[in-house]
Design a protein around this motif. Structure first.
Motif, mmCIF file in Angstrom:
data_model
loop_
_atom_site.group_PDB
_atom_site.id
_atom_site.type_symbol
_atom_site.label_atom_id
_atom_site.label_comp_id
_atom_site.label_asym_id
_atom_site.label_seq_id
_atom_site.Cartn_x
_atom_site.Cartn_y
_atom_site.Cartn_z
ATOM 1 N N SER A 290 42.056 103.899 76.549
ATOM 2 C CA SER A 290 42.459 103.055 75.427
ATOM 3 C C SER A 290 43.983 102.938 75.359
ATOM 4 O O SER A 290 44.522 101.968 74.849
ATOM 5 C CB SER A 290 41.902 103.618 74.124
ATOM 6 N N MET A 291 44.682 103.936 75.893
ATOM 7 C CA MET A 291 46.143 103.878 75.927
ATOM 8 C C MET A 291 46.647 103.024 77.077
ATOM 9 O O MET A 291 47.731 102.471 77.030
ATOM 10 C CB MET A 291 46.722 105.279 76.071
ATOM 11 N N MET A 292 45.845 102.967 78.140
ATOM 12 C CA MET A 292 46.306 102.259 79.338
ATOM 13 C C MET A 292 46.003 100.775 79.224
ATOM 14 O O MET A 292 45.114 100.358 78.479
ATOM 15 C CB MET A 292 45.603 102.809 80.573
ATOM 16 N N GLY A 293 46.741 99.995 79.970
ATOM 17 C CA GLY A 293 46.490 98.571 80.013
ATOM 18 C C GLY A 293 45.302 98.285 80.922
ATOM 19 O O GLY A 293 44.891 99.108 81.716
ATOM 20 N N SER A 294 44.767 97.063 80.772
ATOM 21 C CA SER A 294 43.559 96.732 81.521
ATOM 22 C C SER A 294 43.815 96.716 83.024
ATOM 23 O O SER A 294 42.956 97.067 83.817
ATOM 24 C CB SER A 294 43.030 95.370 81.071
ATOM 25 N N SER A 295 45.029 96.311 83.419
ATOM 26 C CA SER A 295 45.316 96.242 84.855
ATOM 27 C C SER A 295 45.281 97.634 85.478
ATOM 28 O O SER A 295 44.763 97.830 86.580
ATOM 29 C CB SER A 295 46.691 95.619 85.088
ATOM 30 N N GLN A 296 45.767 98.597 84.733
ATOM 31 C CA GLN A 296 45.763 99.968 85.254
ATOM 32 C C GLN A 296 44.350 100.514 85.332
ATOM 33 O O GLN A 296 43.980 101.191 86.285
ATOM 34 C CB GLN A 296 46.602 100.859 84.372
ATOM 35 N N ASN B 220 31.272 96.803 75.864
ATOM 36 C CA ASN B 220 31.642 96.594 74.473
ATOM 37 C C ASN B 220 33.155 96.429 74.387
ATOM 38 O O ASN B 220 33.905 97.365 74.639
ATOM 39 C CB ASN B 220 31.197 97.804 73.657
ATOM 40 N N PRO B 221 33.620 95.234 74.032
ATOM 41 C CA PRO B 221 35.073 94.996 74.068
ATOM 42 C C PRO B 221 35.838 95.870 73.083
ATOM 43 O O PRO B 221 37.036 96.062 73.253
ATOM 44 C CB PRO B 221 35.185 93.519 73.699
ATOM 45 N N PHE B 222 35.143 96.424 72.097
ATOM 46 C CA PHE B 222 35.861 97.219 71.097
ATOM 47 C C PHE B 222 36.106 98.648 71.563
ATOM 48 O O PHE B 222 36.910 99.356 70.983
ATOM 49 C CB PHE B 222 35.089 97.224 69.780
ATOM 50 N N LEU C 191 39.669 99.623 72.388
ATOM 51 C CA LEU C 191 40.641 99.923 71.338
ATOM 52 C C LEU C 191 40.644 101.414 71.013
ATOM 53 O O LEU C 191 39.601 102.055 71.012
ATOM 54 C CB LEU C 191 40.288 99.142 70.066
ATOM 55 N N ASN D 19 42.636 104.668 66.226
ATOM 56 C CA ASN D 19 43.579 104.330 65.158
ATOM 57 C C ASN D 19 43.641 102.837 64.919
ATOM 58 O O ASN D 19 43.552 102.372 63.785
ATOM 59 C CB ASN D 19 44.975 104.848 65.507
ATOM 60 N N THR D 20 43.796 102.060 65.998
ATOM 61 C CA THR D 20 43.880 100.612 65.834
ATOM 62 C C THR D 20 42.569 100.067 65.306
ATOM 63 O O THR D 20 42.555 99.161 64.468
ATOM 64 C CB THR D 20 44.225 99.937 67.166
ATOM 65 N N CYS E 38 42.353 100.684 61.764
ATOM 66 C CA CYS E 38 43.366 99.860 61.100
ATOM 67 C C CYS E 38 42.831 98.460 60.822
ATOM 68 O O CYS E 38 43.097 97.883 59.763
ATOM 69 C CB CYS E 38 44.625 99.805 61.969
ATOM 70 N N ILE E 39 42.058 97.914 61.779
ATOM 71 C CA ILE E 39 41.480 96.580 61.582
ATOM 72 C C ILE E 39 40.635 96.581 60.321
ATOM 73 O O ILE E 39 40.738 95.686 59.481
ATOM 74 C CB ILE E 39 40.598 96.193 62.792
#
Lengths: 167, 588
Positions: B456-462, B480-482, B485, B488-489, B492-493
């Protein structure tokens, strides 16, 4: 120290993206991010911050937001949001800024969380919340391709436990 | 494996069974060694074979075999006999011996037939050489608990009885009176077995040896040790296996006794044959040695059986020119040999049905071919050209026997103690494994949580790069696209939504339900509700009496209060309640 102090005004922070691409941003704008601020304050000589989990498109977007709110505070979004339309919840510029596709919003949100930019993160979250607002469970499942993980038996149980699901 | 097990248990276990006296063994002691005083406690268990340095221990020069027995199949050896006077006149040598002692070729009418066996013995080989190769390697296996069989097969007058028993075993007056150097395989094997027993025996193991001697004559089984008996019957049972009713089983304590039995039986066999005016042995003779080994400390029983079989010679009726009674005998002999050939053929071709029941002999030898026994087959042949056809057919029989596969196993019966120990061992192992599994499961769950957080901390490319590298489809990420995340985020939503909406979204999927139970979120909602910044239309939030210092789970309280309020509201005004629920989604 004095030497550095004199130089600080001109310093541009170089942000290295996941692809190795470098984006430059003025230090005063970059300080909006608590992450970058702590990097710079922690190590005086640092002018380059590596952000290995944010790609350059997102970094450009973040820099755009930084530059816009360089001298002023971003508007606070009221909780809970009052409408599923972003324009009614926040300023016009913000609404326009965040008007992007789902993946972009998610990436931006992740980046904001990583960079510790609370206003930007809130903006993204509000945008996501708008997408959820007034939707039923089935609509959400269909839209985001989430399969129903609860067997029907459990669903009944769930409905018994959470009567608010009944419409 | 089993051997190791019993050995280790032998050294581990204490002398628990000291106080238990088996009446059978006590009896054996009386039978076996009445004169030996019981000086040590261990000696009480002594059977008739238990004392080292027994005066009966035969003096044996250290014997060593140059052949390693194959345990999988039938080991086939060939012995050629020297020509007799008539053959020397009529024919010539037709056998070529290969120097490696494994290949042989027989020429017949200008055609050369090549064969390959474990060992070829040319005519000048001594009796000892035969024994060292065919039988000595079996001794150890016999005492380990494997069934073994030694069979002599061949044309009539090719030296089967000579090789197996020794010279003189075909004449009642000369039986057992031959030169020691010319003894056959069987007496030597008996001597080796007893020598081995006496030299390895200690207080820990008790051996018992029983001898039986039977013959098959005209498809009838006779007891050679009790000639008065009627013909014996063979029974087969799924539990007990194969057994012969009423066959005499003589307990033997030394090689002399067995040799006496052997001589006695052979005399009767030969006499019977002589009475019916035969020149050669007209019956199959089976010497069956049953050896049991009882390990005192573990209570393990092991049993093995040794078959020493002197088959009668195959013959061509036209060649021997027999009539009437002899003809019937010859037909029976040939029939049984034919059925043995059929059995071998069926085994070599790995057929499903093996015709063991065709004759008495194949039934008795069932174990030796295709069973669980170590078998060595000694083919006896003539190397003269006058007998070339018989030699070739004999060798062909051996060639097919080469292809038979046996599965030797140790005949072992574990005692109750053994089984209990094995049970405890496996239980301990099981518990340990369960512990490991539980620990590993915990670790896996931990790691999964960490990995999810890291992703969740890393970007999708990584993430994609990692996926490419470790070649593991991280399916839950994409489904599941969620899940992408961070917690925390994600929370937050939902802090931007009304608690009623959030409550309805708990049921979207498992990860939603799990994450939305976040305490911070509900704490925030409660504070907001208390301060009147948001509210439910039909639920008087102001009456909720919540002491924030003592709350254990905000989520539970929220759920609890919410349901209670709903339940309270519904009976009074069901319409408004239903409207109320309906309104949750259209509050603003």
């Amino acid at each position: 120290m004095f030497y550095n102090f004199n130089k600080i005004e001109e310093v541009k922070i170089r942000l290295r993206s996941a692809e190795g691409h470098i984006c430059e941003v003025e230090e005063s704008a970059a300080l909006m991010s608590s992450f970058i601020r702590s990097m710079i304050e922690g190590f005086n000589e640092v002018t380059e911050v590596s952000l290995p989990n944010i790609n350059s498109v997102v970094i450009e977007k973040v820099i755009e937001y930084m530059r816009h709110y360089k001298d002023k505070d971003p508007p606070i979004i009221k909780k809970p949001i009052i409408s599923s339309k972003m324009e009614e919840n926040t300023s016009a510029w913000d609404a326009g800024f965040i008007d992007a596709d789902w993946n972009m919003v998610v990436d931006l949100m992740t980046a904001a969380d990583y960079l510790m930019m609370i206003p930007l993160r809130d903006l993204c979250c509000a945008k996501m919340a708008c997408k959820f607002k007034g939707r039923s469970i089935d609509e959400l499942r269909a839209e985001y391709h989430i399969e129903n993980e609860f067997p029907s038996e459990m669903e009944e149980n769930l409905e018994f436990q959470h009567p608010w699901r009944l419409e | 494996m089993e051997e190791e097990k019993s050995l280790s248990s032998l050294s581990d276990s204490d002398e628990v069974e000291e106080s238990q006296i088996d009446p059978e063994e006590a009896k054996d002691k009386v039978i076996g060694e009445p004169e030996v005083p019981t000086l040590q406690p261990r000696k009480r268990y002594s059977s008739f074979i238990s004392q080292p340095n027994h005066p009966e221990v035969p003096e044996l020069v250290h014997q060593k075999s140059d052949i390693k027995m194959s345990k999988k199949g039938v080991n086939v050896f060939v012995r050629f006999r020297p020509d007799n006077a008539t053959e020397q006149k009529l024919g010539v040598q037709c056998v070529d011996y290969h120097p490696d002692q494994k290949k042989v070729s027989v020429s017949c009418d200008g055609i050369s037939h090549g064969f390959n066996f474990r060992r070829i013995f040319p005519p000048e080989s001594s009796q000892e050489q035969i024994f060292l190769s065919c039988a000595l390697p079996l001794v150890e296996s016999i005492l380990e608990g494997y069934n073994c069989a030694i069979l002599a097969y061949g044309q009539t007058g090719a030296g089967k009885t000579y090789s197996l028993l020794g010279p003189g075993y075909d004449h009642p007056e000369r039986v057992g009176k031959c030169d020691q150097e010319l003894r056959g395989v069987a007496p030597r094997l008996l001597q080796s077995i007893f020598h081995q027993i006496y030299s390895t025996v200690s207080g820990e193991a008790v051996y018992k040896v029983y001898t039986s001697y039977i013959q098959i004559y005209n498809e009838k089984i006779f007891d050679l040790l009790n000639p008065a008996k009627e013909k014996l019957k063979v029974y087969q049972d799924t539990d007990k296996g194969l057994w012969i009713t009423d066959a005499t089983k003589v307990p033997s304590k030394n090689v002399k006794e067995v040799n006496q039995i052997l001589e006695l039986g052979t005399k009767y066999r030969v006499t019977a044959a002589t009475n019916s005016n035969a020149e050669s042995s007209r019956s199959h003779a089976l010497l069956i040695l049953t050896i049991t080994k009882h390990l005192i400390n573990t209570g393990t029983y092991r049993a093995s059986q040794v078959y020493m079989v002197d088959l009668c010679g195959s013959e061509r009726i036209s060649k021997t020119g027999v009539v009437e009674e002899r003809l019937k005998e010859a037909q029976n002999i040939n029939k049984s040999l034919l059925s043995l050939g059929n059995v071998i053929n069926a085994l070599a071709e790995k057929r499903k049905h093996i015709p063991y029941r065709d004759s008495k002999m194949t039934r008795l030898l069932q174990n030796s071919f295709g069973g669980n026994s170590l078998t060595s087959l000694l083919l006896c042949c003539s190397s003269n050209s006058t007998n070339a056809l018989e030699t070739i057919s004999t060798l062909r029989f051996g060639d097919r026997a080469n292809m038979v596969h046996n599965r030797p196993v140790i005949n072992q019966r574990e005692s109750a103690d053994d089984l209990r120990r094995l049970l405890t061992e496996s239980n301990v192992k099981l518990i340990n494994q369960q512990k490991v599994i539980r620990y590993q499961n915990e670790r896996i769950i931990e790691m999964e949580t960490i990995i999810r957080e890291l992703f969740s901390m890393m970007g999708s490319s990584q993430v994609k790069a990692v996926q490419r590298k470790i070649q593991i489809p991280l399916a839950p990420m994409s489904r599941n696209p969620f899940d992408k995340l961070g917690v925390n985020t994600f929370v937050c939503i939902f802090s931007f939504l009304h608690p009623a909406d959030v409550l309805s979204m708990v049921g979207v999927c498992k990860s939603f339900r799990q994450r939305l139970k976040c305490e911070n979120l509900w704490r925030y909602f409660l504070i907001e509700l208390k301060q009147g910044r948001m509210g439910f239309k039909f639920i008087p939030v102001e009456t909720w009496d919540i002491n924030f210092d003592k709350v254990e789970s905000y989520w539970e309280i929220f759920k609890d209060k919410f349901i209670k309020s709903l339940a309270k509201g519904m009976p009074e005004d069901p319409e408004s309640a239903s409207r109320g629920i309906h309104l949750f989604h259209n509050m603003r």
